[in-house]
Enzyme design. Structure first.
Site, PDB file in Angstrom:
ATOM      1  N   ARG A   1      28.013 -12.428   3.435  1.00 29.26           N
ATOM      2  CA  ARG A   1      29.323 -12.108   2.810  1.00 29.26           C
ATOM      3  C   ARG A   1      28.902 -14.028   1.624  1.00 29.26           C
ATOM      4  NH1 ARG A   1      34.222 -11.106   4.859  1.00 29.26           N
ATOM      5  NH2 ARG A   1      33.911  -8.982   4.969  1.00 29.26           N
TER       6      ARG A   1
ATOM      7  N   CYS B   1      39.099   2.424   9.999  1.00 29.43           N
ATOM      8  CA  CYS B   1      40.376   1.883  10.643  1.00 29.43           C
ATOM      9  C   CYS B   1      41.606   1.293  10.522  1.00 29.43           C
ATOM     10  CB  CYS B   1      39.206   1.412  11.678  1.00 29.43           C
ATOM     11  SG  CYS B   1      38.948  -0.609  11.176  1.00 29.43           S
TER      12      CYS B   1
ATOM     13  N   CYS C   1      30.281  -0.746   9.596  1.00 24.21           N
ATOM     14  CA  CYS C   1      30.579  -1.667  10.839  1.00 24.21           C
ATOM     15  C   CYS C   1      30.862  -1.055  11.374  1.00 24.21           C
ATOM     16  CB  CYS C   1      32.371  -1.311   9.638  1.00 24.21           C
ATOM     17  SG  CYS C   1      33.786  -2.390  10.277  1.00 24.21           S
TER      18      CYS C   1
ATOM     19  N   LYS D   1      43.048 -16.737   4.897  1.00 22.91           N
ATOM     20  CA  LYS D   1      43.338 -16.499   3.644  1.00 22.91           C
ATOM     21  C   LYS D   1      44.399 -16.751   2.220  1.00 22.91           C
ATOM     22  CE  LYS D   1      41.123 -11.998   5.019  1.00 22.91           C
ATOM     23  NZ  LYS D   1      40.914 -10.489   4.808  1.00 22.91           N
TER      24      LYS D   1
ATOM     25  N   LYS E   1      41.423 -16.497  11.096  1.00 25.53           N
ATOM     26  CA  LYS E   1      40.486 -15.869  10.307  1.00 25.53           C
ATOM     27  C   LYS E   1      41.945 -16.327   9.260  1.00 25.53           C
ATOM     28  CE  LYS E   1      39.997 -11.277   9.607  1.00 25.53           C
ATOM     29  NZ  LYS E   1      39.365 -10.292   8.982  1.00 25.53           N
TER      30      LYS E   1
ATOM     31  N   CYS F   1      36.843   0.941   1.907  1.00 24.52           N
ATOM     32  CA  CYS F   1      36.361  -0.312   2.750  1.00 24.52           C
ATOM     33  C   CYS F   1      34.195   0.596   2.619  1.00 24.52           C
ATOM     34  CB  CYS F   1      36.750  -0.511   4.062  1.00 24.52           C
ATOM     35  SG  CYS F   1      36.451   1.109   4.832  1.00 24.52           S
TER      36      CYS F   1
ATOM     37  N   CYS G   1      40.617  -3.860   5.253  1.00 29.60           N
ATOM     38  CA  CYS G   1      39.860  -4.168   4.399  1.00 29.60           C
ATOM     39  C   CYS G   1      40.058  -3.762   2.752  1.00 29.60           C
ATOM     40  CB  CYS G   1      38.627  -3.610   5.051  1.00 29.60           C
ATOM     41  SG  CYS G   1      38.076  -4.623   6.416  1.00 29.60           S
TER      42      CYS G   1
ATOM     43  N   ARG H   1      39.158 -18.061   3.956  1.00 30.44           N
ATOM     44  CA  ARG H   1      37.841 -17.234   3.445  1.00 30.44           C
ATOM     45  C   ARG H   1      37.468 -17.302   1.900  1.00 30.44           C
ATOM     46  NH1 ARG H   1      36.831 -12.879   6.598  1.00 30.44           N
ATOM     47  NH2 ARG H   1      36.966 -13.807   9.269  1.00 30.44           N
TER      48      ARG H   1
HETATM   49 FE1  SRM Z   1      37.725  -7.033   6.608  1.00 28.01          FE
HETATM   50  C1  SRM Z   1      36.648  -7.391   9.633  1.00 28.01           C
HETATM   51  C2  SRM Z   1      35.290  -5.697   5.270  1.00 28.01           C
HETATM   52  C3  SRM Z   1      38.772  -7.293   2.801  1.00 28.01           C
HETATM   53  C4  SRM Z   1      40.939  -6.987   7.630  1.00 28.01           C
HETATM   54  N1  SRM Z   1      35.922  -6.803   7.827  1.00 28.01           N
HETATM   55  C5  SRM Z   1      36.159  -6.529   8.893  1.00 28.01           C
HETATM   56  C6  SRM Z   1      34.378  -6.381   9.434  1.00 28.01           C
HETATM   57  C7  SRM Z   1      33.292  -7.833   8.852  1.00 28.01           C
HETATM   58  C8  SRM Z   1      34.442  -5.537  10.093  1.00 28.01           C
HETATM   59  C9  SRM Z   1      33.987  -6.621  11.847  1.00 28.01           C
HETATM   60  O1  SRM Z   1      34.741  -6.985  12.167  1.00 28.01           O
HETATM   61  O2  SRM Z   1      32.695  -6.193  12.271  1.00 28.01           O
HETATM   62  C10 SRM Z   1      34.324  -5.232   8.503  1.00 28.01           C
HETATM   63  C11 SRM Z   1      32.580  -5.279   7.712  1.00 28.01           C
HETATM   64  C12 SRM Z   1      32.348  -4.520   7.566  1.00 28.01           C
HETATM   65  C13 SRM Z   1      30.627  -4.235   6.813  1.00 28.01           C
HETATM   66  O3  SRM Z   1      29.914  -3.860   7.015  1.00 28.01           O
HETATM   67  O4  SRM Z   1      31.043  -4.840   5.775  1.00 28.01           O
HETATM   68  C14 SRM Z   1      35.028  -5.803   6.617  1.00 28.01           C
HETATM   69  N2  SRM Z   1      36.985  -6.445   4.831  1.00 28.01           N
HETATM   70  C15 SRM Z   1      35.559  -5.934   4.680  1.00 28.01           C
HETATM   71  C16 SRM Z   1      35.422  -5.867   2.807  1.00 28.01           C
HETATM   72  C17 SRM Z   1      33.800  -5.951   2.909  1.00 28.01           C
HETATM   73  C18 SRM Z   1      35.165  -4.664   2.347  1.00 28.01           C
HETATM   74  C19 SRM Z   1      35.140  -4.319   1.517  1.00 28.01           C
HETATM   75  O5  SRM Z   1      34.826  -3.349   1.093  1.00 28.01           O
HETATM   76  O6  SRM Z   1      35.294  -4.145   0.593  1.00 28.01           O
HETATM   77  C20 SRM Z   1      36.172  -7.192   2.436  1.00 28.01           C
HETATM   78  C21 SRM Z   1      35.185  -8.567   2.832  1.00 28.01           C
HETATM   79  C22 SRM Z   1      36.312  -9.462   1.722  1.00 28.01           C
HETATM   80  C23 SRM Z   1      35.604 -10.215   1.688  1.00 28.01           C
HETATM   81  O7  SRM Z   1      35.043 -10.620   0.433  1.00 28.01           O
HETATM   82  O8  SRM Z   1      36.095 -11.345   2.374  1.00 28.01           O
HETATM   83  C24 SRM Z   1      37.558  -6.844   4.008  1.00 28.01           C
HETATM   84  N3  SRM Z   1      39.432  -7.351   5.360  1.00 28.01           N
HETATM   85  C25 SRM Z   1      39.588  -7.538   4.375  1.00 28.01           C
HETATM   86  C26 SRM Z   1      40.851  -6.848   3.937  1.00 28.01           C
HETATM   87  C27 SRM Z   1      41.481  -7.271   2.683  1.00 28.01           C
HETATM   88  C28 SRM Z   1      42.166  -8.918   1.779  1.00 28.01           C
HETATM   89  O9  SRM Z   1      41.399  -9.880   2.598  1.00 28.01           O
HETATM   90  O10 SRM Z   1      42.186  -8.636   1.036  1.00 28.01           O
HETATM   91  C29 SRM Z   1      41.904  -6.817   4.598  1.00 28.01           C
HETATM   92  C30 SRM Z   1      43.277  -6.978   4.977  1.00 28.01           C
HETATM   93  C31 SRM Z   1      43.896  -8.293   4.896  1.00 28.01           C
HETATM   94  C32 SRM Z   1      44.161  -8.839   5.994  1.00 28.01           C
HETATM   95  O11 SRM Z   1      43.375  -9.398   6.534  1.00 28.01           O
HETATM   96  O12 SRM Z   1      45.156  -8.339   6.469  1.00 28.01           O
HETATM   97  C33 SRM Z   1      40.836  -7.132   5.955  1.00 28.01           C
HETATM   98  N4  SRM Z   1      38.971  -7.331   8.617  1.00 28.01           N
HETATM   99  C34 SRM Z   1      39.968  -7.012   8.252  1.00 28.01           C
HETATM  100  C35 SRM Z   1      40.319  -6.969   9.790  1.00 28.01           C
HETATM  101  C36 SRM Z   1      41.890  -7.447  10.605  1.00 28.01           C
HETATM  102  C37 SRM Z   1      42.028  -8.407  10.367  1.00 28.01           C
HETATM  103  C38 SRM Z   1      43.589  -8.509  10.925  1.00 28.01           C
HETATM  104  O13 SRM Z   1      44.179  -9.592  10.912  1.00 28.01           O
HETATM  105  O14 SRM Z   1      43.929  -7.140  12.141  1.00 28.01           O
HETATM  106  C39 SRM Z   1      39.029  -7.303  10.286  1.00 28.01           C
HETATM  107  C40 SRM Z   1      38.899  -7.607  11.706  1.00 28.01           C
HETATM  108  C41 SRM Z   1      38.840  -8.416  12.531  1.00 28.01           C
HETATM  109  O15 SRM Z   1      39.727  -9.525  11.496  1.00 28.01           O
HETATM  110  O16 SRM Z   1      38.725  -8.141  13.901  1.00 28.01           O
HETATM  111  C42 SRM Z   1      38.040  -7.273   9.480  1.00 28.01           C
HETATM  112 FE1  SF4 Z   2      34.982  -1.943   8.330  1.00 28.32          FE
HETATM  113 FE2  SF4 Z   2      37.795  -0.667   9.221  1.00 28.32          FE
HETATM  114 FE3  SF4 Z   2      37.662  -2.740   7.605  1.00 28.32          FE
HETATM  115 FE4  SF4 Z   2      37.107   0.106   7.213  1.00 28.32          FE
HETATM  116  S1  SF4 Z   2      38.941  -1.282   7.791  1.00 28.32           S
HETATM  117  S2  SF4 Z   2      35.604  -2.311   6.789  1.00 28.32           S
HETATM  118  S3  SF4 Z   2      36.221   0.109   9.291  1.00 28.32           S
HETATM  119  S4  SF4 Z   2      36.972  -3.131   9.718  1.00 28.32           S
END
Ligand code: SRM
Ligand code: SF4
Length: 564
Positions: free
Chosen positions: A73, A474, A435, A209, A207, A429, A478, A142
């Site tokens: 990323r 899930c 993922c 943000k 993390k 997502c 995201c 981030r």
């Molecule tokens: Fe996310 C984890 C993809 C935005 C909340 N996110 C992941 C992981 C890295 C999975 C993992 O932990 O193994 C995913 C990678 C999947 C892949 O194969 O690419 C993933 N997140 C994404 C992306 C690529 C979704 C998309 O389709 O666009 C977004 C990348 C953003 C970026 O460029 O930095 C993405 N993730 C978000 C957002 C939205 C936002 O930030 O505006 C959220 C919700 C906001 C937040 O942070 O609360 C988000 N991602 C999570 C979480 C839950 C965090 C939490 O506090 O519980 C995880 C899991 C974790 O961190 O343990 C996670």
């Molecule tokens: Fe993966 Fe869940 Fe984030 Fe979708 S919402 S990219 S399934 S961690």
């Protein structure tokens, strides 16, 4: 150190500022994976070790290790990339990744499927066009998000500059990234001076943000961030920002102590002090955040544990002054505006819909090739939106017909600007196959579900109703599903929870309406609701407001009553 600390804390502490044994891991040709501890550390360098989940069971049967590869990323504050950077990422996707670019919900690029031996050349490729992936992932600040149209006004430009400044200020200072990825096989330095004045050697508990928005647009969904900043202007001059803290969307099924939460508005900061404000909030979270249970370690839980007044008192003390009261503002939408627009300087901008944020070539729809061709002559920028779309920004008058011709030749125009508003606003997502967290499909499935929902939408004359649909595989959130007027969150393969009632501006969370629906169930539940909306909505009433007014779901007024 306390034995109660989470595993990741212990790995960070022993890592020599994010170096760990990554050099050794990269040199090990026996496996496509890294040493276990390094899988935590590489996140801080912007990469995740993944497996191809479509192939996991087949490879297990064949007694092969999973097909390990890496997602990377990039860090692109405010989502602004030059044509040269776009071309480079496009080429890297072909050379070392799966041939696609993924535009993320935080305005950046991901590459998927990079093999271990191709990590260094990929990082080096970023570096040659002045990009990096430092802090793309990991327990640090981030990618900083920002409104997508900095050239719309002087205020937008200032806010974008603030996003870049915040990003730079909060980027880790360790030189590990440069040593590991850009100096070939050179061993990391043994001795490291403490050069992380903001984070310290164990970085943040989780993390972090930050997003900035210029009303009336909330396309960066600022309330889902640890810090959300709302630009306040007077007579075209930026005064400062309303400050909101404690947003975050992740939760875990079956753990009601985890919940999505929108940030609380706590005051106003003058523009000149915004970087310092961000640093102070980060340091409170560094010192007060939970380092034992990662499920409860985001700033939102820190604030709910100590109470907002205590958090504010600490912030005011660290700032040396009290924030002034928040100023009035109004958001209109968190969606993108598609198609052509112009500005006072005579330049044009084109917002293109990118389904699921995936830039790829399909038969008759060669988006990746088209954008590569455009990058060859475009003199403006590529601006990624927080809704996984792209704006070709600052197009010279002479290039406008040329760009349109390229898009027509590749099957992009006019299709992508004439979808139903439902499809254009939809977010999904990544989910399967990369993922590790996914229980269900999202990006690969949502287009098919939308084919069916579009029929219902058109039948009720709602083709232009920009209802926000958001699907994730899930509950991590995201694609910000809890801010979807229709949120679909994967529970199991082919099964989703349905959430309703977020508002259209990203200022109210939705609420669980039905559980474990399959596709028939989703269509069965949504069809009468959409019919009722078409027949009974008030003028300008958004779908999320309608379902709350009609009592289908209660309004969620705070993250702590999300599960109520
Ligand atoms: Fe996310 C984890 C993809 C935005 C909340 N996110 C992941 C992981 C890295 C999975 C993992 O932990 O193994 C995913 C990678 C999947 C892949 O194969 O690419 C993933 N997140 C994404 C992306 C690529 C979704 C998309 O389709 O666009 C977004 C990348 C953003 C970026 O460029 O930095 C993405 N993730 C978000 C957002 C939205 C936002 O930030 O505006 C959220 C919700 C906001 C937040 O942070 O609360 C988000 N991602 C999570 C979480 C839950 C965090 C939490 O506090 O519980 C995880 C899991 C974790 O961190 O343990 C996670
Ligand atoms: Fe993966 Fe869940 Fe984030 Fe979708 S919402 S990219 S399934 S961690």
């Amino acid at each position: 150190m306390s034995s109660k600390l989470s595993e990741v804390e212990i790995v960070k502490d022993a890592s020599n500022y994010l170096r760990g044994s990554i050099v050794e891991s990269l040199g090990n040709r026996v496996t496509g994976a890294l040493n276990h501890d390094d899988t935590h550390l590489i996140k801080f360098h912007g990469s995740y070790q993944q497996t191809d989940r479509d192939l996991d069971s087949e490879r297990k049967l064949q007694k092969l290790e999973p097909l390990y590869s890496f997602m990377i990323r990039v860090r692109v504050p405010g989502g602004v990339a030059s044509p040269a950077q776009w071309q480079r990422l496009d080429a890297l996707a072909d050379a070392y990744a799966n041939g696609t670019l993924k535009l993320t919900t935080r305005q950046t690029f991901q590459l998927h499927g990079v093999l271990k031996r191709h990590l260094r050349p990929t990082f080096q490729g970023f570096n040659e066009v002045l990009m990096d992936s430092i802090a793309g992932c990991g327990d640090v600040n981030r990618n900083v998000m920002c409104n997508t149209n900095p050239h719309e006004s002087a205020v937008h430009a200032e806010v974008y500059a603030a996003a870049v400044a915040i990003s730079a200020h909060l980027t880790p200072r360790t030189t590990a990234y440069w040593e590991l990825w850009l100096n070939g096989e050179q061993q990391p330095t043994a001795e490291v001076v403490d050069d992380e004045p903001i984070y310290g050697k164990t970085y943040l508990p989780r993390k972090f943000k930050i997003a900035l928005a210029v009303p009336p647009y909330n396309d960066a969904d600022i309330f889902s961030n640890d810090i959300g900043l709302i630009a306040i202007e007077e007579n075209g001059r930026l005064l400062g920002y309303n400050v909101a803290v404690g947003g975050g969307l992740g939760m875990t099924f079956g753990l009601p102590e985890t919940y999505p939460r929108l940030a609380d508005l706590i005051g106003f900061v003058p523009a000149a002090d915004v970087v310092d404000l961000c640093e102070k909030v980060v340091t409170i979270q560094r010192d007060w955040g939970n380092r034992e249970n990662r499920k409860l370690s985001r700033l939102k839980y820190t604030i709910d544990r100590v109470g907002l007044p205590a958090f504010q008192a600490e912030l005011h003390q660290r700032l040396g002054y009290a924030l002034a009261p928040a100023r009035p503002y109004r958001f209109q939408t968190s969606a993108d505006a598609f198609g052509w627009s112009g500005d006072a300087t005579g330049l044009s901008h084109l917002t293109l819909f990118v389904e699921g944020g995936r830039v790829l070539d399909r038969p008759g729809y060669t988006l990746k090739t088209a954008l590569r061709e455009i990058a060859g002559f475009h003199t403006g920028e590529f601006r990624l939106t927080g809704n996984q779309n792209v704006i070709l920004a600052n197009i010279e008058p002479a290039h406008r017909p040329r760009i349109q011709a390229v898009l027509e030749a590749h099957g992009i125009w006019p299709g992508t600007v004439r979808q139903t508003a439902l499809r254009q606003n939809a977010l999904a997502c990544v989910a399967l196959n990369t993922c590790s967290q996914a229980f269900a499909e999202a990006e690969r499935y949502l287009p098919q579900l939308l084919d069916k929902l579009d029929v219902v939408i058109r039948a009720h004359g709602l083709a232009d109703a920009g209802i926000l649909v958001r699907m994730t595989g899930c509950p991590n959130g995201c694609a910000r599903p809890y801010l979807g007027e229709i949120g679909l969150v994967g529970r199991a393969i082919g099964r989703y929870n349905l959430y309703l009632g977020a508002n259209h501006t990203g200022e109210r969370l939705n609420k669980l309406y039905r559980e474990m629906l399959d596709e028939d169930g989703i269509l069965r539940e949504l069809t009468p609701l959409l019919a009722a909306y078409a027949a009974q909505r008030e003028p300008q009433e958004a779908f999320g407001d309608f379902v709350v007014r009609q009592g289908y779901v209660a309004a969620t007024t705070h993250g702590q009553n999300f599960h109520a």
